[in-house]
Every structure is written in C-alpha cells, then in structure tokens.
Design a protein around this motif. Sequence first.
Motif, PDB file in Angstrom:
ATOM      1  N   ASP A  64       0.832  -1.204   0.000  1.00  0.00           N
ATOM      2  CA  ASP A  64       0.000   0.000   0.000  1.00  0.00           C
ATOM      3  C   ASP A  64       0.869   1.257   0.000  1.00  0.00           C
ATOM      4  O   ASP A  64       0.570   2.234  -0.700  1.00  0.00           O
ATOM      5  CB  ASP A  64      -0.920   0.007   1.223  1.00  0.00           C
ATOM      6  N   ALA A  65       1.946   1.239   0.782  1.00  0.00           N
ATOM      7  CA  ALA A  65       2.824   2.410   0.859  1.00  0.00           C
ATOM      8  C   ALA A  65       3.528   2.669  -0.470  1.00  0.00           C
ATOM      9  O   ALA A  65       3.802   3.832  -0.814  1.00  0.00           O
ATOM     10  CB  ALA A  65       3.860   2.204   1.961  1.00  0.00           C
ATOM     11  N   LEU A  66       3.803   1.601  -1.206  1.00  0.00           N
ATOM     12  CA  LEU A  66       4.517   1.730  -2.478  1.00  0.00           C
ATOM     13  C   LEU A  66       3.601   1.480  -3.672  1.00  0.00           C
ATOM     14  O   LEU A  66       4.056   1.059  -4.735  1.00  0.00           O
ATOM     15  CB  LEU A  66       5.699   0.757  -2.521  1.00  0.00           C
ATOM     16  N   ALA A  67       2.320   1.743  -3.494  1.00  0.00           N
ATOM     17  CA  ALA A  67       1.363   1.551  -4.591  1.00  0.00           C
ATOM     18  C   ALA A  67       1.801   2.364  -5.806  1.00  0.00           C
ATOM     19  O   ALA A  67       2.113   3.549  -5.705  1.00  0.00           O
ATOM     20  CB  ALA A  67      -0.029   1.985  -4.144  1.00  0.00           C
ATOM     21  N   GLY A  68       1.847   1.699  -6.946  1.00  0.00           N
ATOM     22  CA  GLY A  68       2.270   2.363  -8.168  1.00  0.00           C
ATOM     23  C   GLY A  68       3.773   2.402  -8.343  1.00  0.00           C
ATOM     24  O   GLY A  68       4.262   2.855  -9.383  1.00  0.00           O
ATOM     25  N   VAL A  69       4.519   1.925  -7.340  1.00  0.00           N
ATOM     26  CA  VAL A  69       5.984   1.917  -7.410  1.00  0.00           C
ATOM     27  C   VAL A  69       6.517   0.491  -7.385  1.00  0.00           C
ATOM     28  O   VAL A  69       7.298   0.095  -8.256  1.00  0.00           O
ATOM     29  CB  VAL A  69       6.601   2.726  -6.249  1.00  0.00           C
ATOM     30  N   ALA A  70       6.123  -0.290  -6.394  1.00  0.00           N
ATOM     31  CA  ALA A  70       6.665  -1.642  -6.240  1.00  0.00           C
ATOM     32  C   ALA A  70       6.219  -2.552  -7.379  1.00  0.00           C
ATOM     33  O   ALA A  70       5.044  -2.585  -7.749  1.00  0.00           O
ATOM     34  CB  ALA A  70       6.225  -2.235  -4.911  1.00  0.00           C
ATOM     35  N   VAL A  71       7.179  -3.271  -7.933  1.00  0.00           N
ATOM     36  CA  VAL A  71       6.884  -4.287  -8.941  1.00  0.00           C
ATOM     37  C   VAL A  71       6.410  -5.566  -8.261  1.00  0.00           C
ATOM     38  O   VAL A  71       5.511  -6.249  -8.736  1.00  0.00           O
ATOM     39  CB  VAL A  71       8.138  -4.571  -9.791  1.00  0.00           C
ATOM     40  N   PRO A 107      11.125   7.396   1.647  1.00  0.00           N
ATOM     41  CA  PRO A 107      10.216   8.106   2.552  1.00  0.00           C
ATOM     42  C   PRO A 107       8.941   7.320   2.865  1.00  0.00           C
ATOM     43  O   PRO A 107       8.452   7.346   4.004  1.00  0.00           O
ATOM     44  CB  PRO A 107       9.908   9.404   1.793  1.00  0.00           C
ATOM     45  N   ALA A 108       8.409   6.610   1.849  1.00  0.00           N
ATOM     46  CA  ALA A 108       7.182   5.843   2.073  1.00  0.00           C
ATOM     47  C   ALA A 108       7.421   4.704   3.052  1.00  0.00           C
ATOM     48  O   ALA A 108       6.585   4.422   3.925  1.00  0.00           O
ATOM     49  CB  ALA A 108       6.655   5.312   0.744  1.00  0.00           C
ATOM     50  N   LEU A 109       8.555   4.030   2.930  1.00  0.00           N
ATOM     51  CA  LEU A 109       8.851   2.932   3.851  1.00  0.00           C
ATOM     52  C   LEU A 109       9.159   3.460   5.250  1.00  0.00           C
ATOM     53  O   LEU A 109       8.751   2.860   6.254  1.00  0.00           O
ATOM     54  CB  LEU A 109      10.021   2.102   3.318  1.00  0.00           C
ATOM     55  N   GLY A 125      21.734  -3.392  -6.689  1.00  0.00           N
ATOM     56  CA  GLY A 125      20.961  -2.248  -6.218  1.00  0.00           C
ATOM     57  C   GLY A 125      20.419  -2.399  -4.810  1.00  0.00           C
ATOM     58  O   GLY A 125      19.559  -1.623  -4.390  1.00  0.00           O
ATOM     59  N   HIS A 126      20.938  -3.341  -4.052  1.00  0.00           N
ATOM     60  CA  HIS A 126      20.333  -3.744  -2.784  1.00  0.00           C
ATOM     61  C   HIS A 126      20.327  -2.657  -1.722  1.00  0.00           C
ATOM     62  O   HIS A 126      21.325  -2.007  -1.459  1.00  0.00           O
ATOM     63  CB  HIS A 126      21.088  -4.964  -2.239  1.00  0.00           C
ATOM     64  N   ARG A 127      19.162  -2.468  -1.122  1.00  0.00           N
ATOM     65  CA  ARG A 127      18.990  -1.726   0.115  1.00  0.00           C
ATOM     66  C   ARG A 127      18.253  -2.640   1.087  1.00  0.00           C
ATOM     67  O   ARG A 127      17.455  -3.469   0.670  1.00  0.00           O
ATOM     68  CB  ARG A 127      18.161  -0.458  -0.083  1.00  0.00           C
ATOM     69  N   MET A 128      18.536  -2.468   2.384  1.00  0.00           N
ATOM     70  CA  MET A 128      17.847  -3.279   3.379  1.00  0.00           C
ATOM     71  C   MET A 128      17.357  -2.390   4.518  1.00  0.00           C
ATOM     72  O   MET A 128      18.094  -1.568   5.038  1.00  0.00           O
ATOM     73  CB  MET A 128      18.763  -4.377   3.927  1.00  0.00           C
ATOM     74  N   PHE A 129      16.085  -2.576   4.858  1.00  0.00           N
ATOM     75  CA  PHE A 129      15.451  -1.837   5.942  1.00  0.00           C
ATOM     76  C   PHE A 129      15.171  -2.796   7.090  1.00  0.00           C
ATOM     77  O   PHE A 129      14.819  -3.957   6.863  1.00  0.00           O
ATOM     78  CB  PHE A 129      14.122  -1.224   5.479  1.00  0.00           C
ATOM     79  N   ARG A 130      15.253  -2.280   8.305  1.00  0.00           N
ATOM     80  CA  ARG A 130      14.866  -3.061   9.467  1.00  0.00           C
ATOM     81  C   ARG A 130      13.541  -2.550  10.006  1.00  0.00           C
ATOM     82  O   ARG A 130      13.242  -1.364   9.919  1.00  0.00           O
ATOM     83  CB  ARG A 130      15.952  -2.994  10.546  1.00  0.00           C
ATOM     84  N   HIS A 131      12.771  -3.484  10.557  1.00  0.00           N
ATOM     85  CA  HIS A 131      11.472  -3.154  11.123  1.00  0.00           C
ATOM     86  C   HIS A 131      11.373  -3.854  12.470  1.00  0.00           C
ATOM     87  O   HIS A 131      11.790  -5.008  12.611  1.00  0.00           O
ATOM     88  CB  HIS A 131      10.347  -3.616  10.191  1.00  0.00           C
TER      89      HIS A 131
END
Length: 205
Positions: A64-71, A107-109, A125-131
């Motif tokens: 939902d946060a990346l709607a229109g962006v995420a493949v 910003p969305a994430l 191109g790797h990025r990694m986020f922690r949650h």
Amino acid sequence: MRPGRDGYGRTVDRDRLLDFEDAPVPSGASPWVEGFGPGTDLTIAEHDPRWAAAAVRLCRRIGDALAGVAVSVEHVGSTSVPGLPAKPIIDVSVVVPDADAESSYVPALEGEGLVLAVREPWWQGHRMFRHAGPRANVHVFGPDAAEPERMRIFRDWLRTHPDDRERYAVAKRAAAAGGGHMLEYNARKQQVLREILVRAITQAG
C-alpha cells in the motif's frame, strides 16, 4: 540455457541466476548505514505459524505504501517455509523500477516504521530496511536483480522438498552454533544453501 519466467511474468535467464560471482565492493565502501551493523542474535526457533500472518500484514502495508511503485512484494526467507526452523525475523523482498531512486520509496517505507540499515548499490541495487514490530528485514532490489527470483525459487523448493528442507535446517542450526555475527552465520551455511539452490534453479519450470 533459454530464459524462463518468474512469478510476475518477467523474463529470467537461468544462467544469470546460476552466476554467483558478485561485483567487488568499491574501495573504502561500507554497506552499513551509520549506526548499523550485522546482528549478533543467532537464535534459531522452531517454525511459528504466526510468522506467515505477520508477513501478510507487513507485505500489505508495504504494498500500500509503495502503490504504483513496487513491482513485487513477497515474503521470503526461512520464516516463509512451513516447518523450517528460523531466526524469528521475517524477510521481505521488494522490487522497484529503480533502486537507486531512493526518493521514490525510502520516505514511504520510513513512514511505515522501517529504517534504512544497508545501502549497497554495487550488489544488484540492494537496500535493506529493518522493522521492529514484527521484526523484519525488508530487502529492496532493482528490476534486473537476480536475487529476488533466487529467494522465491529457494522458498518454493523448500516448501515442497522435505529432504532438502531438513538438510537446510541442520545447516542453519550448525551455523548458529558457531556464534559470532550474522555475516559469519550466513557464510557457514552458504555451501549447503548454494547446493540446494542450484538444484532448484536447474529443475525449476
């Protein structure tokens, strides 16, 4: 070898999936964003069915946060395989049109409580986020990256091949028993992972 199709209809070259030669890390570069480093909690837990439900909710929020962006947004890694022991940290794979265009997704994430911990554009191109809640590592890749498809193939193979699932579980427990940090743990189980992955890629339809 002729290309196949991944789970989203994209063309996948199996020779590329089987090429594990990584680009060298640029001199002086570190993948870690300031304040972050490899984790040291190597606790392996028995599989918890609640992981799947938590992953569905997290993937939905990311989608939902990346709607229109995420493949694509997918639950991958050991927590996505029923019956497989795992560190209780959900892995999510996200593919975006341009991983270097961080303004299109960071910003969305961050708005969903994710924090950028790894930036290594030299590796697919790797990025990694922690949650934090649920504990998760969210991996972002560009559209030409092979790793998201490897993750999906490995996940699906272990779901349907109990012998390899058990073999990988044994390797995971042995790797965790060695102590140290996450990168050392990953290195200790890499040979078994690669052997299973090569078999899965070779036989994938």
